[in-house]
Design a protein around this motif. Structure first.
Motif, PDB file in Angstrom:
ATOM      1  N   ILE A 122     -19.239 -21.011  40.148  1.00 12.86           N
ATOM      2  CA  ILE A 122     -19.350 -19.543  40.118  1.00 12.86           C
ATOM      3  C   ILE A 122     -19.596 -19.038  38.697  1.00 12.86           C
ATOM      4  O   ILE A 122     -20.499 -18.239  38.462  1.00 12.86           O
ATOM      5  CB  ILE A 122     -18.074 -18.898  40.696  1.00 12.86           C
ATOM      6  N   PHE A 250     -23.689 -11.559  37.597  1.00 11.15           N
ATOM      7  CA  PHE A 250     -24.362 -12.551  38.433  1.00 11.15           C
ATOM      8  C   PHE A 250     -25.478 -13.254  37.661  1.00 11.15           C
ATOM      9  O   PHE A 250     -25.675 -14.471  37.795  1.00 11.15           O
ATOM     10  CB  PHE A 250     -24.932 -11.869  39.681  1.00 11.15           C
ATOM     11  N   ARG A 253     -23.865 -15.495  33.590  1.00 11.26           N
ATOM     12  CA  ARG A 253     -22.607 -16.105  34.027  1.00 11.26           C
ATOM     13  C   ARG A 253     -21.807 -16.704  32.881  1.00 11.26           C
ATOM     14  O   ARG A 253     -20.723 -17.229  33.099  1.00 11.26           O
ATOM     15  CB  ARG A 253     -22.892 -17.163  35.097  1.00 11.26           C
ATOM     16  N   SER A 370     -12.457 -11.985  48.499  1.00 12.86           N
ATOM     17  CA  SER A 370     -13.334 -12.863  49.269  1.00 12.86           C
ATOM     18  C   SER A 370     -13.791 -14.009  48.381  1.00 12.86           C
ATOM     19  O   SER A 370     -13.491 -14.045  47.179  1.00 12.86           O
ATOM     20  CB  SER A 370     -14.546 -12.084  49.806  1.00 12.86           C
ATOM     21  N   ASN A 372     -16.764 -14.619  47.329  1.00  9.85           N
ATOM     22  CA  ASN A 372     -17.819 -14.228  46.394  1.00  9.85           C
ATOM     23  C   ASN A 372     -17.345 -13.044  45.571  1.00  9.85           C
ATOM     24  O   ASN A 372     -17.350 -11.909  46.044  1.00  9.85           O
ATOM     25  CB  ASN A 372     -19.095 -13.869  47.152  1.00  9.85           C
ATOM     26  N   TYR A 374     -18.707 -11.463  43.118  1.00 15.20           N
ATOM     27  CA  TYR A 374     -19.751 -10.493  42.778  1.00 15.20           C
ATOM     28  C   TYR A 374     -19.917  -9.466  43.892  1.00 15.20           C
ATOM     29  O   TYR A 374     -20.016  -8.264  43.633  1.00 15.20           O
ATOM     30  CB  TYR A 374     -21.075 -11.228  42.515  1.00 15.20           C
ATOM     31  N   ILE A 375     -19.943  -9.943  45.127  1.00 15.17           N
ATOM     32  CA  ILE A 375     -20.056  -9.017  46.264  1.00 15.17           C
ATOM     33  C   ILE A 375     -18.800  -8.162  46.391  1.00 15.17           C
ATOM     34  O   ILE A 375     -18.868  -6.947  46.625  1.00 15.17           O
ATOM     35  CB  ILE A 375     -20.312  -9.799  47.568  1.00 15.17           C
ATOM     36  N   SER A 376     -17.627  -8.793  46.209  1.00  9.99           N
ATOM     37  CA  SER A 376     -16.357  -8.037  46.320  1.00  9.99           C
ATOM     38  C   SER A 376     -16.293  -6.935  45.275  1.00  9.99           C
ATOM     39  O   SER A 376     -15.885  -5.805  45.577  1.00  9.99           O
ATOM     40  CB  SER A 376     -15.183  -8.996  46.156  1.00  9.99           C
TER      41      SER A 376
END
Length: 552
Positions: A122, A250, A253, A370, A372, A374-376
């Motif tokens: 990640i 994202f 990183r 969650s 991920n 980045y999405i959270s």
């Protein structure tokens, strides 16, 4: 002094001058949304375990050398220990098979003497992997966020007073420069200690920039435009910065690249110095009538309206003088010296502390919701957009007290209900937490215009700074709040929900400011109403009118 809004009514509410100030000050808050929560990714904890040096081991022993532990009902590799290498080497040389010939639970363990191996699935790198902030140094990871918010706390305390003393504009640009410079310098930190020091000053600049922009816009803009600015304007731009953050994280990183991507664009804000004026309200309170008139005349020219020959012809500095004729300077002591102001300030400080603790606690926890992050994080930022829209509508048409009370109560209930959700329904728990984030976004945002409407111009920035100081105490506590899970998985929600429930009730002891003009002097401040309790018919006696100079 005549009411400022009435005196400058000839300018209109939404001319070219107001549009320029509105847009530029709103845009200046985008880096705040990007920078204030960047610690989510900069200090993220990658999966890790002890480094295994090159040894002549069988495949079975190489796979079994890291102990397996059960955490929250799940098996995972130990992060801070391994089986003793000399013992494992001997057992491997004898041809023994772990789990069949050797009971692993009987083997002695040791610390990670050769460092740690970090997953790059990640994050390419974070300050945790850079400075090994794990195991015995794990406390430094949440403390990094606390250091940042301690800088924000210091900035809230000092920049408000500096802004009242030296002006909104110089403090706004000075703290914006500090935020950018110290964020940039963090990239070159040789150790965690140096990084933490620079992080402190970055936080100091961040809040000074935001609060100065908020007060400056609130004093230049009027009526509905002021409400629009303090909710949809600055807050939506903050949310835009918040949603940009996971996108930057994202693509960048590595924590150093991310900080560069956050700090360097701030150079584009340097030219704003020639487009953003000083607050005429503040200049008038300082007795600098000519400078205030000059700014208003420039505004009239941009709006293509004709200004009166003498704009502030009835201006007097009575609000800054005592009965002896000497100029009166206002300070923090004035917030506690007068009874009504003291009670209002205490309640506001508690509200700011609680609501901001909830906001940042849930925001910092968003990456853990969650698999991920980045999405959270993006969803957590996106949830704020409808929150700010609802906040704007509420400020347009509804009184302040019931709005703050209702949203705080709804936030408290959503946190309490999380512990009733079975573990088989994690989506429902996440939904309730996002509902809490939504309500904390609304209630904490309402506090900005509400606080500005309760205090007069002569002490507004200082009062906002003190309330901000208490809110930053809350944000400093927030990083450790969800570490209470080590004692109980629901402890953070119970503690935060209880604090918020008390806050929802305490709002009713504040004055109402809906529909009232922005106060210029202490005598114009909204008055507190007595809380009426059913079945109590005690006759109220009117309070004697006490002159302002006697209360000071």
């Amino acid at each position: 002094m005549n009411n400022y809004d009435e005196t400058t009514a000839f300018l209109g509410k939404w001319g070219r001058f107001q549009q320029i100030v509105f847009f530029l000050l709103c845009v200046s808050t985008i880096p705040n949304g990007t920078g204030v929560l960047s610690i989510i990714f900069v200090a993220a904890i990658p999966s890790h375990h002890c480094t295994i040096p090159e040894l002549n081991l069988t495949q079975e022993w190489h796979s079994a050398i890291i102990p397996v532990k059960v955490v929250n009902g799940k098996q995972e590799l130990s992060k801070c220990s391994r089986y003793r290498l000399d013992v494992v080497r001997n057992l491997s040389a004898q041809g023994l098979i772990p789990g069949r010939d050797v009971n692993l639970t009987d083997l002695e363990q040791e610390a990670c003497l050769d460092g740690w191996s970090y997953s790059r699935d990640i994050y390419q790198s974070t300050i945790v992997s850079q400075f090994d902030l794990v195991c015995s140094d794990q406390w430094k990871q949440p403390f990094s966020s606390t250091v940042y918010f301690l800088g924000v706390l210091a900035g809230s305390f000092f920049t408000g007073q500096l802004s009242d003393r030296y002006g909104r504009k110089p403090v706004f640009f000075g703290t914006m420069a500090a935020q950018s410079i110290f964020t940039f310098l963090q990239v070159f930190s040789p150790s965690w200690t140096v990084f933490a020091v620079l992080l402190f000053f970055s936080g100091l600049g961040q809040i000074g920039n935001y609060m100065s922009a908020f007060v400056l816009g609130s004093e230049i803009l009027a009526d509905n435009v002021r409400v629009l600015y303090s909710t949809l304007g600055t807050c939506l731009c903050f949310a835009v910065g918040y949603m940009i953050l996971p996108l930057l994280a994202f693509f960048f990183r590595d924590w150093k690249s991310l900080l560069l991507a956050i700090s360097l664009p701030c150079l584009l804000y340097i030219p704003l110095w020639w487009f953003i004026p000083e607050s005429p309200r503040w200049l008038l309170c300082q007795g600098r009538v000519e400078e205030a008139e000059a700014i208003v005349r420039v505004a009239a020219k941009k709006n293509k309206v004709e200004a009166p020959e003498i704009i502030f012809q009835h201006y007097t500095a009575d609000e800054k003088k005592t009965s002896s004729g000497k100029e009166k300077s206002f300070s923090i002591l004035d917030l506690i010296r007068i009874k009504d102001i003291r009670i209002t300030s205490i309640i506001l400080c508690y509200l700011w502390f609680t609501l901001v603790t909830g906001y940042y606690g849930l925001s910092l926890n968003s990456a853990q919701l969650s698999g991920n992050p980045y999405i959270s994080c993006f969803i957590s930022g996106a949830v704020e957009v409808p929150g700010y829209i609802c906040c704007w509508l509420a400020l347009q048409y509804l009184p302040r007290r019931p709005c703050v009370s209702f949203t705080a109560l709804l936030g408290a209930l959503s946190l309490f209900f999380i512990q009733l959700v079975p573990r088989t329904l994690p989506e429902l728990a996440i939904t309730l937490e996002m509902l809490g984030k939504y309500t904390f976004t609304i209630s904490s945002t309402l506090m900005y215009p509400y606080t500005a409407e309760l205090y007069p111009t002569v002490i507004r920035s200082t009062a906002s700074g003190i309330c901000g100081t208490f809110s930053r105490i809350g944000s400093s506590v927030a990083p450790f709040l969800f570490h209470l899970r080590t004692y109980s998985p629901y402890a953070p929600y119970i503690v935060l929900g209880t604090l918020t429930l008390v806050a929802a009730f305490s709002v009713h002891f504040l004055p109402e400011s809906f529909g009232l003009p922005l106060p210029e002097t202490i005598d114009q401040m909204p008055k507190r109403e007595r809380l009426k309790v059913p079945c109590i018919t005690r006759k109220e006696t009117p309070e004697p009118v006490v002159p302002l100079e006697s209360r000071l």
